[in-house]
Design a protein around this motif. Sequence first.
Motif, PDB file in Angstrom:
ATOM      1  N   PHE A 162      46.826  35.822  40.474  1.00 28.58           N
ATOM      2  CA  PHE A 162      47.339  36.256  39.020  1.00 28.58           C
ATOM      3  C   PHE A 162      47.511  38.198  38.789  1.00 28.58           C
ATOM      4  CE2 PHE A 162      45.037  32.163  37.895  1.00 28.58           C
ATOM      5  CZ  PHE A 162      46.005  31.756  36.837  1.00 28.58           C
ATOM      6  N   ALA A 163      46.836  38.738  39.720  1.00 32.64           N
ATOM      7  CA  ALA A 163      46.747  40.201  39.911  1.00 32.64           C
ATOM      8  C   ALA A 163      47.564  40.801  40.873  1.00 32.64           C
ATOM      9  CB  ALA A 163      45.658  40.800  39.862  1.00 32.64           C
ATOM     10  N   VAL A 164      47.469  39.998  41.658  1.00 31.02           N
ATOM     11  CA  VAL A 164      48.746  40.770  42.987  1.00 31.02           C
ATOM     12  C   VAL A 164      50.201  40.052  42.672  1.00 31.02           C
ATOM     13  CG1 VAL A 164      48.862  40.701  45.600  1.00 31.02           C
ATOM     14  CG2 VAL A 164      46.436  40.805  44.444  1.00 31.02           C
ATOM     15  N   ARG A 165      49.810  38.895  42.907  1.00 34.70           N
ATOM     16  CA  ARG A 165      51.260  37.617  43.674  1.00 34.70           C
ATOM     17  C   ARG A 165      52.126  38.142  41.891  1.00 34.70           C
ATOM     18  NH1 ARG A 165      53.637  34.732  47.595  1.00 34.70           N
ATOM     19  NH2 ARG A 165      54.959  35.628  46.787  1.00 34.70           N
ATOM     20  N   LEU A 166      51.915  37.950  41.010  1.00 33.29           N
ATOM     21  CA  LEU A 166      51.957  37.100  39.612  1.00 33.29           C
ATOM     22  C   LEU A 166      52.314  38.412  38.538  1.00 33.29           C
ATOM     23  CD1 LEU A 166      51.088  33.374  38.613  1.00 33.29           C
ATOM     24  CD2 LEU A 166      52.869  34.044  39.640  1.00 33.29           C
ATOM     25  N   GLN A 167      51.422  39.038  38.596  1.00 28.35           N
ATOM     26  CA  GLN A 167      50.512  40.234  38.164  1.00 28.35           C
ATOM     27  C   GLN A 167      51.357  40.187  37.190  1.00 28.35           C
ATOM     28  OE1 GLN A 167      53.140  43.214  39.973  1.00 28.35           O
ATOM     29  NE2 GLN A 167      51.831  43.925  41.032  1.00 28.35           N
ATOM     30  N   TRP A 168      49.797  39.576  36.378  1.00 29.25           N
ATOM     31  CA  TRP A 168      49.889  39.368  34.622  1.00 29.25           C
ATOM     32  C   TRP A 168      49.300  39.414  34.504  1.00 29.25           C
ATOM     33  CZ3 TRP A 168      50.693  32.580  34.889  1.00 29.25           C
ATOM     34  CH2 TRP A 168      51.783  32.502  34.704  1.00 29.25           C
ATOM     35  N   LEU A 169      48.112  40.114  35.190  1.00 32.87           N
ATOM     36  CA  LEU A 169      46.557  40.964  34.653  1.00 32.87           C
ATOM     37  C   LEU A 169      46.098  41.658  35.185  1.00 32.87           C
ATOM     38  CD1 LEU A 169      45.120  37.481  33.563  1.00 32.87           C
ATOM     39  CD2 LEU A 169      45.619  39.196  31.865  1.00 32.87           C
ATOM     40  N   PRO A 170      45.312  42.595  35.173  1.00 30.64           N
ATOM     41  CA  PRO A 170      44.792  43.402  36.451  1.00 30.64           C
ATOM     42  C   PRO A 170      43.558  42.583  37.122  1.00 30.64           C
ATOM     43  CG  PRO A 170      43.570  43.721  33.310  1.00 30.64           C
ATOM     44  CD  PRO A 170      44.938  42.843  33.131  1.00 30.64           C
ATOM     45  N   PRO A 171      43.375  43.699  38.427  1.00 31.89           N
ATOM     46  CA  PRO A 171      42.509  42.634  38.752  1.00 31.89           C
ATOM     47  C   PRO A 171      41.477  43.047  38.769  1.00 31.89           C
ATOM     48  CG  PRO A 171      43.846  44.671  39.743  1.00 31.89           C
ATOM     49  CD  PRO A 171      44.103  44.328  39.168  1.00 31.89           C
ATOM     50  N   GLY A 172      40.673  43.970  37.999  1.00 32.26           N
ATOM     51  CA  GLY A 172      39.113  44.274  37.194  1.00 32.26           C
ATOM     52  C   GLY A 172      39.003  45.586  36.858  1.00 32.26           C
ATOM     53  N   GLY A 173      37.603  45.902  36.283  1.00 32.64           N
ATOM     54  CA  GLY A 173      37.429  46.843  35.848  1.00 32.64           C
ATOM     55  C   GLY A 173      37.477  46.458  34.300  1.00 32.64           C
ATOM     56  N   LEU A 174      37.146  47.276  33.625  1.00 30.34           N
ATOM     57  CA  LEU A 174      36.818  47.144  32.272  1.00 30.34           C
ATOM     58  C   LEU A 174      38.242  47.436  31.544  1.00 30.34           C
ATOM     59  CD1 LEU A 174      34.781  46.390  30.264  1.00 30.34           C
ATOM     60  CD2 LEU A 174      33.666  49.183  29.762  1.00 30.34           C
ATOM     61  N   THR A 175      38.373  48.424  31.835  1.00 31.38           N
ATOM     62  CA  THR A 175      39.796  49.354  30.976  1.00 31.38           C
ATOM     63  C   THR A 175      41.026  49.794  32.314  1.00 31.38           C
ATOM     64  OG1 THR A 175      39.003  51.415  31.047  1.00 31.38           O
ATOM     65  CG2 THR A 175      39.241  49.994  29.653  1.00 31.38           C
ATOM     66  N   ASP A 176      41.941  50.329  31.722  1.00 34.10           N
ATOM     67  CA  ASP A 176      42.983  50.966  32.723  1.00 34.10           C
ATOM     68  C   ASP A 176      42.453  51.882  33.522  1.00 34.10           C
ATOM     69  OD1 ASP A 176      46.296  50.467  33.124  1.00 34.10           O
ATOM     70  OD2 ASP A 176      46.382  51.996  32.676  1.00 34.10           O
ATOM     71  N   PRO A 177      43.118  52.231  34.886  1.00 35.29           N
ATOM     72  CA  PRO A 177      42.342  53.039  34.735  1.00 35.29           C
ATOM     73  C   PRO A 177      42.903  54.593  34.615  1.00 35.29           C
ATOM     74  CG  PRO A 177      43.056  52.158  36.496  1.00 35.29           C
ATOM     75  CD  PRO A 177      43.637  51.892  35.519  1.00 35.29           C
ATOM     76  N   ASP A 186      42.882  46.083  25.443  1.00 32.09           N
ATOM     77  CA  ASP A 186      43.102  46.337  26.519  1.00 32.09           C
ATOM     78  C   ASP A 186      42.103  45.810  27.699  1.00 32.09           C
ATOM     79  OD1 ASP A 186      43.809  47.739  29.441  1.00 32.09           O
ATOM     80  OD2 ASP A 186      42.468  50.190  28.677  1.00 32.09           O
ATOM     81  N   VAL A 187      40.478  45.927  27.245  1.00 30.89           N
ATOM     82  CA  VAL A 187      39.697  45.044  27.252  1.00 30.89           C
ATOM     83  C   VAL A 187      39.670  44.383  27.384  1.00 30.89           C
ATOM     84  CG1 VAL A 187      37.060  44.841  26.789  1.00 30.89           C
ATOM     85  CG2 VAL A 187      37.752  47.275  26.339  1.00 30.89           C
ATOM     86  N   LEU A 188      40.118  43.269  26.434  1.00 33.49           N
ATOM     87  CA  LEU A 188      40.603  42.031  26.130  1.00 33.49           C
ATOM     88  C   LEU A 188      40.730  41.300  27.513  1.00 33.49           C
ATOM     89  CD1 LEU A 188      39.812  39.374  23.956  1.00 33.49           C
ATOM     90  CD2 LEU A 188      42.540  40.027  23.682  1.00 33.49           C
ATOM     91  N   GLN A 189      42.356  42.383  28.002  1.00 31.79           N
ATOM     92  CA  GLN A 189      42.782  42.352  29.384  1.00 31.79           C
ATOM     93  C   GLN A 189      42.025  42.169  30.527  1.00 31.79           C
ATOM     94  OE1 GLN A 189      46.248  44.243  29.768  1.00 31.79           O
ATOM     95  NE2 GLN A 189      47.529  42.480  29.012  1.00 31.79           N
ATOM     96  N   HIS A 190      41.347  42.168  30.082  1.00 32.74           N
ATOM     97  CA  HIS A 190      40.646  42.959  31.888  1.00 32.74           C
ATOM     98  C   HIS A 190      39.771  41.764  31.554  1.00 32.74           C
ATOM     99  CE1 HIS A 190      42.458  46.634  32.008  1.00 32.74           C
ATOM    100  NE2 HIS A 190      42.284  46.913  33.259  1.00 32.74           N
ATOM    101  N   MET A 191      39.497  41.625  30.782  1.00 29.37           N
ATOM    102  CA  MET A 191      38.347  40.144  30.575  1.00 29.37           C
ATOM    103  C   MET A 191      38.679  38.727  30.888  1.00 29.37           C
ATOM    104  SD  MET A 191      35.892  40.246  26.903  1.00 29.37           S
ATOM    105  CE  MET A 191      35.686  38.859  26.156  1.00 29.37           C
ATOM    106  N   ILE A 192      39.628  38.516  30.736  1.00 31.55           N
ATOM    107  CA  ILE A 192      40.623  37.182  30.960  1.00 31.55           C
ATOM    108  C   ILE A 192      39.747  36.555  31.897  1.00 31.55           C
ATOM    109  CG2 ILE A 192      42.657  35.916  30.972  1.00 31.55           C
ATOM    110  CD1 ILE A 192      43.698  37.571  28.696  1.00 31.55           C
ATOM    111  N   LEU A 193      40.494  37.312  33.197  1.00 33.56           N
ATOM    112  CA  LEU A 193      40.126  36.630  34.418  1.00 33.56           C
ATOM    113  C   LEU A 193      37.944  36.546  34.654  1.00 33.56           C
ATOM    114  CD1 LEU A 193      42.377  38.361  37.115  1.00 33.56           C
ATOM    115  CD2 LEU A 193      42.427  36.099  36.324  1.00 33.56           C
TER     116      LEU A 193
END
Lengths: 327, 288
Positions: A162-177, A186-193
């Motif tokens: 989801f993060a590398v191949r499809l690039q739908w969601l961020p691979p980790g962390g709490l917020t965008d760097p 932003d937090v919600l997006q990082h929370m899904i995975l």
Amino acid sequence: MTRALARMAAWRLAFTVPLLLAVTLGMFALAKASPFDPVRQYLGDRAVITSPEVMAQIRENWGLDRPVAEQYLTWLGNLVQGDLGDSRSMHRPVIEVIGERLGWTLLAVSCALVLMLVASLAVGALAAWRRDSWLDRLITGTAYANEAAPVFWVALLVIWLFAVRLQWLPPGGLTDPAATTLQPGDVLQHMILPVAVLAFSQSSWLLLFVRESLIATLREDFVLGARARGLRERTVVVRHALRSALLPFITLLGARIPELVTGAILVETVFSWPGVASASVQAALAADFPLLAALTLLATLAVVAGNLLADTAYVIADPRVRVLGVS
Amino acid sequence: MAATFPTARRTAPGRSRRPSRWIAAGLLVALALAVLLVPAVVQLDQQLVDLRAANQAPSLAHPFGTDEVGRDVLLRVVYGLRVSLLIGLVAALVSVTVGTVAGLAAGTLGGTADRVIMRVVDGFNSVPHLLFGIFIVALFSPSATAVVVSVGLTHWTTAARIVRSEVLTLRARPFVDAAVSGGSGRLRIVRRHFLPHLLPHIALASVLMVPHAIWHETALSFLGLGLPPHLASLGNMINDGARSLLAGNWWASLFPGLFILVPTLAISVLVQYWRDRANPRWRSELQL
């Protein structure tokens, strides 16, 4: 009912105090048996250039030159007064570290719990209803494989997809760097995975349990009766069978806290989620005894609370226990 | 859900599952052979680094690809499984032995000793196993011994519970009464009457403990707290693979995980088959 509850809670509490004492004693004994020198751990690379006098001074300040029994009692006394000490790896009071991180862990874990409950109820009921079909086989097969798959590995595969191949969601962390403030979206997006992986990893036992329990219940006379009265299949499954199949599972849930803690440790670490569970790994890597000890105590308390919750639910749900008292 | 009688609809639901135990057994044998034979044929240089061959996708030369420093994933996976299996076996033996002794003591002595031992079991179960394991390895340098000690110390409680409850049912059996009346001491009853009856349960507990112990070893190694990082172990390899994952290298993470998943699943299929066989009543209930 209240009397039975009060008796059980009192019994549990009576057990909790010696338990926590035993856990602190065990941790302290392990720390004393450890070959690591806490002062050198604290100084890190600076240990090479620090003079022995300064190190002796730190040792004295920390009370490490005192007898072991006295050290333990001092530490225990501080714990009881709410002073958890300073984290040696994060160079801050332990209470601050936990206060900052506990909310993130609770947020992720509670979302995962809700997701897991809803999903395994629905999917488990579906598998039981369509028992022995290809769908049932697919569901139970996935559940068994999931049971056997390490959660950190599943998390990595999910990141890759989801993060590398499809690039739908961020691979980790709490917020965008690049983000400077906390944005809910932003937090919600990082929370899904992380939430989805944690929920998935915990769902197998419940899903299989719901399925087994429902299959057994579907064989009961009252289900046959409901069918004989010509009720719709969905009404029979959801309103009649599922309801009575669910009774035992409430009590099982509270007893699953240890697995939940384990899952949280691994998932938070893989996704760099800034919660208390991943802090335990960072503390362990730095041999940071005060933080690790505080987190272990916190987890133990969570397990005890979970057991209490399970017993309470049992008392409330089962009329035999309620009327005749706790055996 | 037509009007047909359920048992007539499916004469033997177990039949369709039958091939799975042969597949499971075959996979386990194949993995065991690989673990035993491959190291005898191909030597693995644990320190070898070949940056020209780094991050290669699976190909004929490297069926599982290469990792970020150019090491062949297939060869390292086999060596890693060997290390993990060995640690899993030893840790399972340690925990089941400790648990059996504790369970036997609790069940045979009874009274205060039983209560004390069972409170200790409750106490150990109150600390999440992985966190307890992390605590132990964190305070000692990363090594196989630390992992074995940490898994053994945290997992003896399961075996202790099983053994105790079996002893309690055995105690009520007539042949134990006869032995006591005949003048047998506790030790003799344990040795001659309890242990032979407990053996299948202990064996089952040990078999089930091995995948669990492997899981713990890999989890600790994955977190960087288990085996020394250069050593090819499944947990270390998944940890290594995670670093090149963001560059799109999936094979360095996927294959080591599969080598944990497959034996674990195979063992659970076989254990389930064995349980069904050992307990015909349960089997017939399943077929209803």
